[in-house]
Design an enzyme around this catalytic site. Structure first.
Site, short mmCIF file in Angstrom:
data_model
loop_
_atom_site.label_atom_id
_atom_site.label_comp_id
_atom_site.label_asym_id
_atom_site.label_seq_id
_atom_site.Cartn_x
_atom_site.Cartn_y
_atom_site.Cartn_z
N HIS A 70 0.81 -1.22 0.00
CA HIS A 70 0.00 0.00 0.00
C HIS A 70 0.84 1.27 0.00
O HIS A 70 0.30 2.38 -0.10
CB HIS A 70 -1.00 -0.01 1.17
CG HIS A 70 -0.42 0.32 2.51
ND1 HIS A 70 -0.10 -0.63 3.45
CD2 HIS A 70 -0.11 1.51 3.08
CE1 HIS A 70 0.36 -0.05 4.53
NE2 HIS A 70 0.37 1.26 4.33
N ASN A 84 18.89 10.24 10.52
CA ASN A 84 18.26 11.54 10.33
C ASN A 84 17.98 11.77 8.85
O ASN A 84 18.91 11.84 8.04
CB ASN A 84 19.16 12.65 10.88
CG ASN A 84 18.43 13.97 10.99
OD1 ASN A 84 17.68 14.36 10.11
ND2 ASN A 84 18.66 14.68 12.09
N VAL A 88 20.45 14.64 4.23
CA VAL A 88 20.93 13.40 3.62
C VAL A 88 21.85 13.71 2.45
O VAL A 88 21.49 14.49 1.57
CB VAL A 88 19.74 12.55 3.13
CG1 VAL A 88 20.24 11.29 2.45
CG2 VAL A 88 18.82 12.20 4.29
N ASP A 113 -0.12 -7.63 1.78
CA ASP A 113 0.40 -6.26 1.76
C ASP A 113 1.93 -6.30 1.81
O ASP A 113 2.54 -6.00 2.84
CB ASP A 113 -0.18 -5.49 2.96
CG ASP A 113 0.08 -4.00 2.88
OD1 ASP A 113 0.53 -3.52 1.82
OD2 ASP A 113 -0.16 -3.31 3.89
N SER A 203 4.32 2.77 7.95
CA SER A 203 3.94 1.64 7.10
C SER A 203 5.14 1.15 6.29
O SER A 203 5.95 1.94 5.83
CB SER A 203 2.83 2.05 6.14
OG SER A 203 1.60 2.16 6.79
#
Length: 255
Positions: A70, A84, A88, A113, A203
């Site tokens: 998802h 962090n 980057v 999923d 997620s």
């Protein structure tokens, strides 16, 4: 849902799918956790769009990141090997060459999923995390942890520094009862009889037990990160090992 209402077994998965369609099942964040120790969990991946962090993920080989299906929403790049994500350097950015979403995935309510991302070549060796070698069955109350850059409170926003929280595995029967049914091939941990767990923003991140990525953050209940009695739900990685191996072998043959 009122726990007094009886739900016929045949309707359970359908109802979970309907909740998803109505926007009740949403992506996730770390609640009641703490900042991850420096130089730990460097297998963690931040999946990003042009707007910034979208989902978590984890590096399983030199060129594959695992995440939730998802999370396939305008992703453009993956940040690896850092805690962090605000500052980057280019050396930690990888671009997505191809997405392999499970072919039977429809929504989180119906399960499957899981997704693999093939990323551009790594110039430097980064930390990976192992997957289960065979199908597993975790015991009740097994201690694990989940990490990510998601919200730390209801209605909050993503954070710059990686956070981690310990969670305990919940009996599958209890999880099904609390939800009124869950998809097949999932693990439940956290979010039930505890304030610890995930909510929006995490997620795709891993549920880690004994140094192994056994689950993928899939869904929780609404935007409520105060945790009503709805366990957090993860995709059980061990149930998809044949699918994972097929994707990895197919990619190597095509190179």
């Amino acid at each position: 849902m009122n726990k007094q209402v009886k739900i016929f077994p045949s309707l359970r998965v359908i109802l979970v799918a309907l909740w998803c369609a109505m926007g009740q099942l949403l992506v996730s964040e770390i609640i009641d956790g703490e900042k991850a120790p420096e130089n730990s969990m460097l297998y963690m991946a931040s999946l990003q769009s042009k707007g910034g962090h979208v989902c978590g993920g984890f590096l399983i080989s030199e060129d594959f990141v695992m995440t939730a299906a998802h999370c396939q929403v305008n992703l453009t790049r993956v940040v690896l090997g850092t805690h962090n994500i605000k500052n980057v350097d280019e050396g930690k950015i990888r671009y997505i060459e191809k997405m392999y979403k499970h072919e039977s995935y429809q929504n989180v309510g119906t399960g499957k999923d899981i997704m693999l991302l093939k990323v551009t070549e790594l110039n430097n060796k980064l930390q990976t995390i192992p997957l289960p070698r065979s199908e597993i069955h975790l015991g009740d109350n097994t201690k694990c942890y989940v990490a990510g850059w998601g919200f730390i409170k209801t209605g909050g926003g993503v954070v710059n520094e990686l956070r981690v929280v310990d969670v305990s595995v919940i009996n599958p029967r209890v999880c099904r009862e609390m939800w009124g049914g869950v998809p097949d091939n999932v693990i439940c941990a956290g979010g039930y009889k505890t304030k610890k767990g995930f909510c929006q923003g995490d997620s795709g991140g891993p549920l880690v037990c004994d140094g192994t990525a056994v689950g993928i953050v899939s869904f929780n209940w609404e935007k409520n990160c105060n945790y009503p009695d709805k366990p957090n739900v993860y995709t059980d990685v061990s149930k998809y090992l044949p699918w994972i191996k097929t994707i990895l072998k197919r990619t190597k043959r095509s190179e």
